[in-house]
Design an enzyme around this catalytic site. Structure first.
Site, PDB file in Angstrom:
ATOM      1  N   HIS A 141     123.259 -37.771  -3.171  1.00  0.00           N
ATOM      2  CA  HIS A 141     122.398 -38.289  -2.111  1.00  0.00           C
ATOM      3  C   HIS A 141     123.227 -38.461  -0.846  1.00  0.00           C
ATOM      4  CE1 HIS A 141     119.226 -40.425  -0.076  1.00  0.00           C
ATOM      5  NE2 HIS A 141     120.052 -41.432   0.172  1.00  0.00           N
ATOM      6  N   GLY A 156     125.963 -43.362   1.939  1.00  0.00           N
ATOM      7  CA  GLY A 156     125.752 -44.768   2.250  1.00  0.00           C
ATOM      8  C   GLY A 156     124.407 -45.217   1.718  1.00  0.00           C
ATOM      9  N   GLY A 161     121.610 -45.284   8.332  1.00  0.00           N
ATOM     10  CA  GLY A 161     121.700 -44.494   9.563  1.00  0.00           C
ATOM     11  C   GLY A 161     122.309 -43.121   9.392  1.00  0.00           C
ATOM     12  N   LYS A 162     122.293 -42.597   8.182  1.00  0.00           N
ATOM     13  CA  LYS A 162     122.907 -41.278   7.930  1.00  0.00           C
ATOM     14  C   LYS A 162     122.190 -40.179   8.707  1.00  0.00           C
ATOM     15  CE  LYS A 162     122.278 -41.573   3.489  1.00  0.00           C
ATOM     16  NZ  LYS A 162     121.748 -42.955   3.381  1.00  0.00           N
ATOM     17  N   SER A 163     120.865 -40.147   8.625  1.00  0.00           N
ATOM     18  CA  SER A 163     120.108 -39.085   9.287  1.00  0.00           C
ATOM     19  C   SER A 163     120.200 -39.199  10.809  1.00  0.00           C
ATOM     20  CB  SER A 163     118.644 -39.130   8.845  1.00  0.00           C
ATOM     21  OG  SER A 163     118.534 -38.872   7.463  1.00  0.00           O
ATOM     22  N   GLU A 205     115.070 -35.713   7.690  1.00  0.00           N
ATOM     23  CA  GLU A 205     114.148 -36.846   7.790  1.00  0.00           C
ATOM     24  C   GLU A 205     114.809 -37.969   8.581  1.00  0.00           C
ATOM     25  OE1 GLU A 205     111.894 -40.241   5.075  1.00  0.00           O
ATOM     26  OE2 GLU A 205     113.219 -38.771   4.134  1.00  0.00           O
TER      27      GLU A 205
END
Length: 320
Positions: A141, A156, A161-163, A205
């Site tokens: 993931h 994380g 806030g990865k995307s 996303e």
């Protein structure tokens, strides 16, 4: 899924001009063996009776060698070839198999195949194909993105806030490989290659915006089909105590093992006001320098040691 000889020939046969010399096996013939004594066998290679290959290839050179053997040596070689229980024997360069080889193949129920391609061309194509088709795989993931030529996996907790970070990196000229569920395959002892499932390819996303098609928004140069994994960045919101526990000299570099491959990992604190895109670029540049043999913390420590030694007064001679 390519896990049998029949599936391999069905997918690569037309391109590599492969055809059956013996009847196609009715039951699936596995490309990998479960025999513990044969687990280290190479998948494909030129005729080798000492270290047998799962797919034994006989070309012009091997045919010439076999023709020079005495009758007894030829019989021993044929016995050794089929005693290794290969998944198949492939004849290249339009070589016609000897009658004794055909009889031994029938007796051991070993499939024979032929191709008009040269032996090395066939071996190189099939080795590359099998390396990827049979590689160990694992889905993680995170968001997999190329930054400055290196494959970087952003991980994380959900909503960290990865995307959003990936989107900002894309606007800065970097490229998206996979969002949410990148799939990694071990294609060499110390190499992991990441790709995106077909259904999710090109999509990202972003909370509040929904699903974005990065290829449609930013063009072909904003996406990439696959990349080797070079660095993992773990985005974590940390409190003051956790921040203070991070070594200010060496940072938070550790490692994560995936499919028995060790990948460098950096813990990156997430906090208001921190420009994470710039920090990720800096982390990648720093890792590139490490790979080249330069470590800034070691350099700083050495400079500090030299400065201390220069400031130290010379020892005084003691008169007696």
């Amino acid at each position: 899924m390519i896990d049998s000889l029949q599936a391999l020939i069905a997918q690569t046969g037309p391109q590599l001009k492969l055809h059956w010399l013996t009847p196609k096996p009715r039951t699936a013939r596995p490309l990998r063996t479960t025999d513990p004594s044969q687990l280290r066998q190479s998948l494909i290679g030129s005729l080798n009776c000492i270290h047998p290959n799962r797919l034994q290839v006989i070309g012009q050179q091997e045919q010439t060698y076999l023709a020079t053997l005495s009758a007894s040596a030829f019989a021993e070689t044929v016995d050794a070839l089929f005693a290794g229980a290969p998944a198949a024997v492939i004849f290249t360069d339009s070589v016609v198999p000897d009658k004794a080889l055909c009889e031994a193949a029938e007796a051991t129920q070993t499939p024979l195949l032929a191709s008009t391609l040269g032996d090395q061309d066939l071996i190189n194509h099939l080795r590359y194909f099998l390396t990827h088709a049979l590689a160990e795989r694992k889905t993680l993931h995170g968001v997999f993105i190329e930054v400055l030529g290196m494959g970087v996996l952003l991980i994380g907790n959900p909503a960290v806030g990865k995307s959003e970070l990936a989107l900002e990196l894309i606007t800065r000229g970097h490229r998206l490989i996979a969002d949410d569920a990148p799939r990694f395959a071990r294609i060499a002892p110390d190499v992991l290659e990441g790709t995106c499932p077909e259904l999710l390819r090109d999509f990202l996303e972003v909370r509040g915006l929904g699903i974005l098609n990065i290829r449609a928004m930013f063009g072909e140069s904003a996406v990439l089909r696959n990349k080797t994994l070079n660095l993992i960045i773990d985005l974590q919101p940390l409190d003051l105590q956790q921040l203070e526990s991070i070594d200010r000299l060496t940072g938070s570099l550790t490692a994560l093992t995936i499919l028995d491959v060790t990948i460098p990992k950096i813990l990156m604190p997430v906090a208001p006001g921190r420009n994470l895109a710039i920090l990720v670029e800096a982390a990648v540049r720093h890792q590139i320098l490490r790979i080249r043999g330069y470590d800034a913390s070691d350099d700083f420590t050495n400079r500090q040691a030299r400065a201390i030694s220069l400031d130290r007064p010379p020892p005084q001679l003691v008169r007696r």
